[in-house]
Design an enzyme around this catalytic site. Structure first.
Site, PDB file in Angstrom:
ATOM      1  N   ARG A  99      19.660  -1.609  81.258  1.00 58.35           N
ATOM      2  CA  ARG A  99      19.897  -1.685  82.704  1.00 58.35           C
ATOM      3  C   ARG A  99      19.795  -0.293  83.317  1.00 58.35           C
ATOM      4  O   ARG A  99      20.213   0.693  82.722  1.00 58.35           O
ATOM      5  CB  ARG A  99      21.289  -2.260  82.958  1.00 58.35           C
ATOM      6  CG  ARG A  99      21.672  -2.309  84.440  1.00 58.35           C
ATOM      7  CD  ARG A  99      23.039  -2.907  84.665  1.00 58.35           C
ATOM      8  NE  ARG A  99      23.408  -2.823  86.074  1.00 58.35           N
ATOM      9  CZ  ARG A  99      24.583  -3.233  86.543  1.00 58.35           C
ATOM     10  NH1 ARG A  99      25.482  -3.755  85.708  1.00 58.35           N
ATOM     11  NH2 ARG A  99      24.865  -3.151  87.823  1.00 58.35           N
ATOM     12  N   ARG A 151      19.545  -6.480  88.662  1.00 61.43           N
ATOM     13  CA  ARG A 151      19.966  -5.985  87.339  1.00 61.43           C
ATOM     14  C   ARG A 151      19.521  -6.940  86.245  1.00 61.43           C
ATOM     15  O   ARG A 151      19.445  -8.161  86.445  1.00 61.43           O
ATOM     16  CB  ARG A 151      21.467  -5.766  87.281  1.00 61.43           C
ATOM     17  CG  ARG A 151      22.344  -7.006  87.329  1.00 61.43           C
ATOM     18  CD  ARG A 151      22.618  -7.515  88.693  1.00 61.43           C
ATOM     19  NE  ARG A 151      22.963  -6.486  89.651  1.00 61.43           N
ATOM     20  CZ  ARG A 151      24.180  -6.002  89.831  1.00 61.43           C
ATOM     21  NH1 ARG A 151      25.157  -6.469  89.105  1.00 61.43           N
ATOM     22  NH2 ARG A 151      24.412  -5.089  90.738  1.00 61.43           N
ATOM     23  N   ASP A 185      24.643  -8.096  84.148  1.00 61.35           N
ATOM     24  CA  ASP A 185      25.875  -7.484  84.632  1.00 61.35           C
ATOM     25  C   ASP A 185      27.017  -8.217  83.944  1.00 61.35           C
ATOM     26  O   ASP A 185      27.022  -9.449  83.936  1.00 61.35           O
ATOM     27  CB  ASP A 185      25.938  -7.712  86.158  1.00 61.35           C
ATOM     28  CG  ASP A 185      27.090  -6.945  86.790  1.00 61.35           C
ATOM     29  OD1 ASP A 185      27.450  -7.259  87.926  1.00 61.35           O
ATOM     30  OD2 ASP A 185      27.639  -6.041  86.113  1.00 61.35           O
ATOM     31  N   ASP A 231      31.062  -8.408  84.021  1.00 66.59           N
ATOM     32  CA  ASP A 231      32.272  -7.956  84.726  1.00 66.59           C
ATOM     33  C   ASP A 231      33.496  -8.630  84.119  1.00 66.59           C
ATOM     34  O   ASP A 231      33.542  -9.864  84.034  1.00 66.59           O
ATOM     35  CB  ASP A 231      32.209  -8.370  86.198  1.00 66.59           C
ATOM     36  CG  ASP A 231      31.192  -7.552  86.985  1.00 66.59           C
ATOM     37  OD1 ASP A 231      30.823  -6.466  86.503  1.00 66.59           O
ATOM     38  OD2 ASP A 231      30.741  -8.017  88.032  1.00 66.59           O
TER      39      ASP A 231
HETATM   40  N1  LIG Z   1      24.558 -14.230  93.601  1.00 70.86           N
HETATM   41  C1  LIG Z   1      24.981 -13.022  93.140  1.00 70.86           C
HETATM   42  N2  LIG Z   1      25.078 -11.971  93.996  1.00 70.86           N
HETATM   43  C2  LIG Z   1      25.512 -10.765  93.538  1.00 70.86           C
HETATM   44  N3  LIG Z   1      25.602  -9.727  94.374  1.00 70.86           N
HETATM   45  C3  LIG Z   1      26.079  -8.543  93.932  1.00 70.86           C
HETATM   46  C4  LIG Z   1      26.460  -8.397  92.624  1.00 70.86           C
HETATM   47  C5  LIG Z   1      27.023  -7.087  92.168  1.00 70.86           C
HETATM   48  O1  LIG Z   1      28.227  -7.397  91.498  1.00 70.86           O
HETATM   49  P1  LIG Z   1      29.227  -6.206  91.032  1.00 70.86           P
HETATM   50  O2  LIG Z   1      29.979  -5.814  92.249  1.00 70.86           O
HETATM   51  O3  LIG Z   1      30.089  -6.871  90.025  1.00 70.86           O
HETATM   52  O4  LIG Z   1      28.353  -5.127  90.460  1.00 70.86           O
HETATM   53  N4  LIG Z   1      26.354  -9.400  91.720  1.00 70.86           N
HETATM   54  C6  LIG Z   1      25.877 -10.604  92.171  1.00 70.86           C
HETATM   55  C7  LIG Z   1      25.753 -11.743  91.309  1.00 70.86           C
HETATM   56  O5  LIG Z   1      26.055 -11.664  90.110  1.00 70.86           O
HETATM   57  N5  LIG Z   1      25.307 -12.913  91.838  1.00 70.86           N
END
Ligand SMILES: Nc1nc2ncc(COP(=O)(O)O)nc2c(=O)[nH]1
Ligand SMILES: Nc1nc2ncc(COP(=O)(O)O)nc2c(=O)[nH]1
Length: 531
Positions: free
Chosen positions: A101, A110, A113, A115
């Site tokens: 990434r 990305r 991700d 979390d």
């Molecule tokens: N639909 C969707 N939208 C998003 N927008 C921003 C982030 C960034 O998330 P972070 O704040 O955990 O980096 N992740 C997503 C996601 O996983 N799905």
């Protein structure tokens, strides 16, 4: 446990000295499912982490920074010996070192991700953390349906958010009550890519409040047509004489496709080499392979078939037949036995995360099932829920008993490595059910969709968002009502049953007569779904 009884999510099957964590995953670059699968494999490969459950996969509109591709999202439940910060480091290493990434700016596209959403330490109490680099529970959890929806699939409905102390399911409903289109998710069943194009079955359930403000989950996505291609001389309804003539089979498939694709955008072709009619004689595995594999191969290689609109299913309860069919190009394994006739079946399905699996309810075997139709409500050690509410009393005993037995098979399937996202449920009409019971099951399909339970093992099983397949076509219970002894005379009545099944929530209907049922499905989707 330090957590109160309602928050007791650690079932007694988990190692005692380990913590439990819930991680949200997302990808919107490259082969998203493959990236997610790799990230999960890296998590599971760590000696301090064991994956317990993975949610469905959801396609979701990008939030915050909208000019990017749709995301594939979900949640995974793990047990771990790591501290929250050690787990954070592992997630970052998987994102950046293993999967390459690169972060250009906040909320940018990305590869994957990971979390950390929630964390329970070894005594089961919820961890609350507020440090510079890690906040638990995740600070944006309550605004994200693409996190809450998959998370609520993994957790009993009474689990609360540690800060708001409100049930997570209430927070999810509050998002949906705002009525933002972008919050509605598509549930994805990924299929084997063909010529590197992503393929999937997609379904959408939404929470709505009806005219008198009662809220319930309804199915919005159109039901799909599964056309039967019986490659057997004795299939009770069409007695296909030319069953081994490949050219004839391809001609039949061409007609099925043109009949279906006039009104549907895809057709599932269910290839069956061994009749499963109660008391029918079962052909050998070798014979079943000789009947089905050449047909699947010739469908897949036939240039004048609309390959991008064809999904192939193999109707078999044999693991070896399933394995060979997948290699030949089958996308779905349709096993009427729920993995009970061949103990190797679940292992074959688990090794192909891009193959869908129809987990059907039955009892006994082909000759004994006809007598096994006495159903009792699940014993009191099983905690049952419907639409998130605890069930009590003696209502819907047949459906609850079938759903509970399916839950046991579901837990076994997940325990053997099958991913939830691969599964389609089938209540098994006519398999250990009499005519009256088949009708009751059809009327209560939406209860099956919204059923959840905590098994005696402590495993939480939730059927929310898992699509349902039903196969009523030309079956004896229909003939009994319309007094049609010959199955071929039951197509008109089958069409009305199919329409009712869709009205009660069926997502896939399995039919013999494609030309007529395709019209029925189109009408029913127009009446009951966003079609
Ligand atoms: N639909 C969707 N939208 C998003 N927008 C921003 C982030 C960034 O998330 P972070 O704040 O955990 O980096 N992740 C997503 C996601 O996983 N799905
Ligand atoms: N998923 C699923 N598959 C099935 N395969 C065969 C039959 C038996 O009917 P047939 O002999 O007409 O194919 N019924 C089902 C069913 O109800 N569900």
């Amino acid at each position: 446990f330090a957590g109160n009884q309602e928050n007791d999510i650690i079932s007694n099957t988990y190692p005692k000295a380990w913590s439990t964590a819930f991680i949200a995953f997302g990808s919107n670059m490259g082969n998203k499912v493959e990236n997610i699968q790799k990230a999960l494999d890296y998590l599971n490969a760590s000696e301090n982490v064991e994956i317990r459950k993975v949610s469905s996969l959801f396609e979701s509109e990008p939030m915050y920074f909208e000019d990017q591709d749709v995301f594939m999202n979900g949640c995974v439940e793990i047990v771990t010996k790591l501290t929250p910060h050690e787990l954070l480091k592992l997630c970052k290493d998987i994102e950046y070192k293993e999967l390459g990434r690169i972060k250009h700016f906040d909320n940018c596209p990305r590869v994957v991700d990971l979390d950390i959403i929630m964390f329970y330490d070894k005594d089961g109490s919820q961890v609350i953390l507020n440090t510079k680099d890690l906040i638990i529970p995740h600070p944006k959890l309550l605004e994200r349906s693409f996190v809450l929806e998959p998370l609520c699939e993994l957790l009993p409905p009474d689990i609360t958010h540690p800060l708001t102390t409100e049930p997570l399911t209430d927070h999810l409903n509050q998002i949906y009550d705002q009525g933002n289109e972008a919050d509605v998710l598509w549930k994805i069943i990924p299929l084997q890519p063909r010529s590197s194009n992503f393929r999937a079955l997609k379904f959408m359930n939404v929470k709505m409040t009806d005219e008198i403000l009662r809220s319930k989950v309804i199915t919005k996505s159109p039901a799909l047509l599964m056309g039967i291609l019986n490659v057997t001389p004795d299939s009770f309804s069409d007695g296909n004489k030319q069953y081994l003539n490949l050219q004839k089979q391809i001609e039949t498939v061409k007609i099925m496709c043109s009949d279906a694709l006039r009104l549907q955008d895809k057709i599932i072709i269910d290839v069956g080499g061994c009749s499963t009619r109660p008391n029918s004689s079962q052909v050998s595995e070798m014979e079943e392979l000789e009947r089905t594999i050449p047909v699947i191969k010739s469908i897949r290689t036939c240039k004048d078939l609309p390959q991008e609109n064809i999904i192939i299913s193999i109707d078999t309860y044999r693991a070896k037949v399933a394995q060979e069919a997948i290699i030949a190009g089958a996308d779905i394994v349709n096993d009427i036995s729920g993995g009970t006739f061949d103990s190797d079946m679940f292992g074959v399905i688990a090794s192909h995360p891009n193959v869908a699996y129809v987990l059907s309810h039955t009892r006994g075997n082909i000759s004994s099932m006809i007598d096994l139709n006495k159903y009792e409500q699940p014993n009191s050690n099983v905690k049952e829920y419907m639409n998130g509410e605890k069930i009590s009393g003696r209502s819907a005993i047949l459906l609850r008993s079938i759903a509970h037995e399916l839950s046991e098979r579901y837990a076994q399937a997940i325990g053997e490595g099958i991913r939830r996202w691969q599964l389609i449920l089938d209540p098994g009409l006519g398999f250990a059910k009499n005519g009256k019971q088949n009708l009751e099951i059809i009327r209560q399909l939406d209860l099956l969709k919204n059923y959840a339970c905590i098994l005696e093992s402590g495993e939480f099983v939730n059927f929310k968002n898992i699509p349902i397949l039903v196969g009523p076509s030309r079956k004896a219970f229909i003939g009994k009502i319309t007094k049609d002894d010959d199955p071929k005379d039951r197509d008109f009545a089958t069409a009305s049953v199919i329409s009712s099944c869709i009205g009660f929530g069926a997502d896939i209907v399995r039919v013999h007569n494609v030309v007529d049922c395709s019209k029925t499905i189109k009408i029913a989707n127009t009446l009951y779904r966003d079609a």
